[in-house]
Design a protein around this motif. Structure first.
Motif, PDB file in Angstrom:
ATOM      1  N   CYS A   6       1.082  -1.356  -0.083  1.00  0.00           N
ATOM      2  CA  CYS A   6      -0.229  -0.234   0.369  1.00  0.00           C
ATOM      3  C   CYS A   6       0.563   1.423  -0.113  1.00  0.00           C
ATOM      4  O   CYS A   6       0.403   2.139  -0.683  1.00  0.00           O
ATOM      5  N   LYS A   7       2.030   1.386   0.736  1.00  0.00           N
ATOM      6  CA  LYS A   7       2.907   2.580   0.838  1.00  0.00           C
ATOM      7  C   LYS A   7       3.444   2.347  -0.464  1.00  0.00           C
ATOM      8  O   LYS A   7       3.977   3.842  -0.802  1.00  0.00           O
ATOM      9  N   ILE A   8       3.898   1.322  -1.229  1.00  0.00           N
ATOM     10  CA  ILE A   8       4.519   1.266  -2.460  1.00  0.00           C
ATOM     11  C   ILE A   8       3.541   2.488  -3.558  1.00  0.00           C
ATOM     12  O   ILE A   8       3.942   3.380  -4.525  1.00  0.00           O
ATOM     13  N   GLU A  12       4.995   6.529  -1.432  1.00  0.00           N
ATOM     14  CA  GLU A  12       5.618   6.654   0.065  1.00  0.00           C
ATOM     15  C   GLU A  12       7.191   5.462   0.185  1.00  0.00           C
ATOM     16  O   GLU A  12       7.690   5.978   0.583  1.00  0.00           O
ATOM     17  N   ILE A  13       7.071   4.380  -0.236  1.00  0.00           N
ATOM     18  CA  ILE A  13       7.777   3.709  -0.588  1.00  0.00           C
ATOM     19  C   ILE A  13       8.605   3.580  -2.150  1.00  0.00           C
ATOM     20  O   ILE A  13       7.429   2.973  -2.958  1.00  0.00           O
ATOM     21  N   PRO A  14       9.610   4.337  -1.936  1.00  0.00           N
ATOM     22  CA  PRO A  14      10.096   3.946  -4.335  1.00  0.00           C
ATOM     23  C   PRO A  14       9.760   3.179  -4.405  1.00  0.00           C
ATOM     24  O   PRO A  14      10.256   1.919  -3.810  1.00  0.00           O
ATOM     25  N   SER A  15       9.463   2.835  -6.265  1.00  0.00           N
ATOM     26  CA  SER A  15       9.413   1.311  -6.794  1.00  0.00           C
ATOM     27  C   SER A  15       9.625   1.977  -7.833  1.00  0.00           C
ATOM     28  O   SER A  15       9.871   2.925  -8.408  1.00  0.00           O
ATOM     29  N   ALA A  16      10.395   0.567  -8.506  1.00  0.00           N
ATOM     30  CA  ALA A  16      10.453   0.534 -10.035  1.00  0.00           C
ATOM     31  C   ALA A  16       8.921   0.198 -10.674  1.00  0.00           C
ATOM     32  O   ALA A  16       9.471  -0.539 -11.507  1.00  0.00           O
ATOM     33  N   VAL A  95       4.533 -11.020   2.743  1.00  0.00           N
ATOM     34  CA  VAL A  95       3.309  -9.999   2.462  1.00  0.00           C
ATOM     35  C   VAL A  95       2.509  -9.213   1.992  1.00  0.00           C
ATOM     36  O   VAL A  95       1.632 -10.698   1.187  1.00  0.00           O
ATOM     37  N   GLY A  96       1.828  -8.941   2.820  1.00  0.00           N
ATOM     38  CA  GLY A  96       0.098  -9.601   3.352  1.00  0.00           C
ATOM     39  C   GLY A  96      -0.542  -8.940   2.653  1.00  0.00           C
ATOM     40  O   GLY A  96      -1.424  -7.961   2.562  1.00  0.00           O
ATOM     41  N   HIS A  97      -0.436  -8.025   1.202  1.00  0.00           N
ATOM     42  CA  HIS A  97      -1.375  -7.797  -0.243  1.00  0.00           C
ATOM     43  C   HIS A  97      -0.750  -8.238  -1.177  1.00  0.00           C
ATOM     44  O   HIS A  97      -0.230  -8.780  -1.668  1.00  0.00           O
TER      45      HIS A  97
END
Ligand code: AMP
Ligand code: ZN
Length: 113
Positions: A6-8, A12-16, A95-97
């Motif tokens: 959810c943060k990605i 809020e957390i970087p990702s490609a 990861v619980g998503h």
């Protein structure tokens, strides 16, 4: 809610990022297990495949349609690839998503361990 993916989605957390629309987000796995290793996730927080119902499961069809698009863009549609969902402890979910791994770019072993 304290959820990594959810943060990605919120940035809020970087990702490609590989793909995004109003329902789905796709990004490169931080620990790739194949030359192409992309995670495709619903923007709605669904904890795992166990939480899919007739009400929310249409997202899975959309995710597979997005996967087919991504496969062409990544150049793995011809060679083939694998889409994996790990569910719960025995399934290896960490990861619980809800997320679908898209793995390609090399020949993959079967059966999984
Ligand atoms: P699973 O083990 O099926 O729950 O898959 C979780 C995946 O998330 C693993 O392949 C991890 O490498 C990946 N992962 C964990 N944190 C990040 C992150 N910050 N960015 C991208 N991928 C991640
Ligand atoms: Zn989440």
């Amino acid at each position: 809610m304290d959820c990594l993916f959810c943060k990605i989605i919120k940035g809020e957390i970087p990702s490609a990022k590989v793909y995004e629309d109003d329902k789905v987000y796709a990004f490169r796995d931080i620990e790739p297990q194949a030359p192409v290793h992309i995670l495709i996730i619903p923007k709605e927080h669904i904890a795992s495949a166990n939480e899919l119902t007739e009400e929310n499961a249409s997202i899975v069809g959309h995710i597979f349609a997005v996967a087919a698009k991504i496969a062409k863009e990544e150049g793995i549609a011809e060679g083939g690839y694998r889409i994996v969902n790990n569910c719960g402890q025995d399934g290896g979910q960490t990861v619980g998503h809800l997320h679908f791994h898209m793995l390609g770019g090399r020949s993959l072993a079967w059966p999984p361990g």
